[in-house]
Scaffold this active site. Structure first.
Site, short mmCIF file in Angstrom:
data_model
loop_
_atom_site.label_atom_id
_atom_site.label_comp_id
_atom_site.label_asym_id
_atom_site.label_seq_id
_atom_site.Cartn_x
_atom_site.Cartn_y
_atom_site.Cartn_z
N PHE A 14 0.60 -31.66 1.11
CA PHE A 14 -0.10 -30.38 1.19
C PHE A 14 -1.33 -30.41 2.09
O PHE A 14 -1.98 -29.39 2.29
CB PHE A 14 -0.53 -29.93 -0.22
CG PHE A 14 0.61 -29.72 -1.15
CD1 PHE A 14 1.45 -28.63 -1.02
CD2 PHE A 14 0.86 -30.62 -2.18
CE1 PHE A 14 2.52 -28.43 -1.88
CE2 PHE A 14 1.92 -30.43 -3.06
CZ PHE A 14 2.75 -29.33 -2.91
N HIS A 19 -2.95 -23.21 2.14
CA HIS A 19 -3.53 -23.16 0.79
C HIS A 19 -4.65 -24.20 0.61
O HIS A 19 -5.42 -24.10 -0.33
CB HIS A 19 -2.42 -23.40 -0.23
CG HIS A 19 -2.41 -22.45 -1.39
ND1 HIS A 19 -3.08 -21.26 -1.44
CD2 HIS A 19 -1.76 -22.55 -2.59
CE1 HIS A 19 -2.85 -20.66 -2.61
NE2 HIS A 19 -2.06 -21.42 -3.31
N TYR A 64 -3.78 -29.35 -8.88
CA TYR A 64 -2.96 -28.35 -8.22
C TYR A 64 -3.65 -27.00 -8.37
O TYR A 64 -4.38 -26.74 -9.32
CB TYR A 64 -1.50 -28.31 -8.70
CG TYR A 64 -0.74 -29.54 -8.26
CD1 TYR A 64 -0.18 -29.61 -6.99
CD2 TYR A 64 -0.65 -30.65 -9.09
CE1 TYR A 64 0.48 -30.75 -6.56
CE2 TYR A 64 0.01 -31.80 -8.67
CZ TYR A 64 0.57 -31.85 -7.39
OH TYR A 64 1.21 -32.98 -6.97
N ASN A 66 -3.05 -23.89 -9.15
CA ASN A 66 -2.95 -22.97 -10.28
C ASN A 66 -3.70 -23.43 -11.52
O ASN A 66 -3.84 -22.66 -12.47
CB ASN A 66 -1.48 -22.73 -10.63
CG ASN A 66 -0.73 -22.04 -9.51
OD1 ASN A 66 -1.30 -21.67 -8.48
ND2 ASN A 66 0.55 -21.88 -9.70
N ASN A 112 -4.04 -17.52 -7.68
CA ASN A 112 -3.92 -18.25 -8.94
C ASN A 112 -5.01 -19.30 -9.16
O ASN A 112 -5.36 -19.59 -10.30
CB ASN A 112 -2.53 -18.88 -9.06
CG ASN A 112 -1.47 -17.83 -9.30
OD1 ASN A 112 -1.72 -16.79 -9.92
ND2 ASN A 112 -0.27 -18.08 -8.79
#
Length: 186
Positions: A14, A19, A64, A66, A112
């Protein structure tokens, strides 16, 4: 003591995704000042440093996106950081790539990571720094878009946004948040 949190997802997979632009701003601050992030007991990577006379904690939750609030809240409690002294940096689909926008409070707007932060802090009234990643075009699903990398033609705008965001963070350590908003929300 102030706390600057960059939101993102852990892991090499990631690292360069849209994000993770919040992580990228924390990395920029760490690089500028030759600091080091270390794994901490709050399920994140953090460092406590001084910039001028201001003590600051930098945090990259490793929960993460969320579940970000689950890292932020325990760190705030441990260091006794008031919600007025926290700034959360995250990606925004509704801003053009690289554009930054600071706000003193607001809803989660469908993000989120911010939803989790609001749930764990018990308030919507915390400072935010949003960095534009633009909207997907065509048939690309939002989840695939935010977890995708920036195209080469957008890299200059991305780098500019990261640098401006880091400048805004540094300014907040010396000035009031309304002053920083006036300076950077152009």
């Amino acid at each position: 003591m102030k706390c600057i949190v960059g939101l993102g997802n852990p892991g090499r997979k990631f690292k360069k995704t849209r994000h993770n632009i919040g992580f990228m701003v924390i990395d920029e601050l760490v690089d500028r000042h030759n600091w080091k992030l270390k794994k901490d007991k709050f399920n994140g990577k953090s460092t406590v440093e001084f910039l001028g006379d201001e003590k600051v904690v930098l945090l990259q939750p490793q929960t993460y996106m969320n579940l970000s609030g689950g890292s932020i809240r325990p760190l705030m409690d441990f260091y006794n950081i008031d919600v007025d002294d926290i700034l959360v940096i995250y990606d925004d689909l509704d801003l053009p790539t690289g554009k930054i926008r600071l706000r003193q409070k607001g809803s989660h707007g469908g993000h989120n990571g911010i939803r989790s932060t609001i749930e764990h802090l018990g308030t919507k009234e915390f400072k935010r720094l949003r960095i534009g990643i633009g909207r997907p075009s065509g048939q690309i699903q939002v989840v695939d878009y935010v977890l995708g990398s920036f195209p080469k033609e957008k890299q200059e705008a991305v780098d500019s946004g990261i640098h401006k965001a880091a400048d805004a963070c540094e300014a907040w350590l010396e000035k009031s948040f309304p002053e920083v908003m006036n300076e950077f929300n152009n």
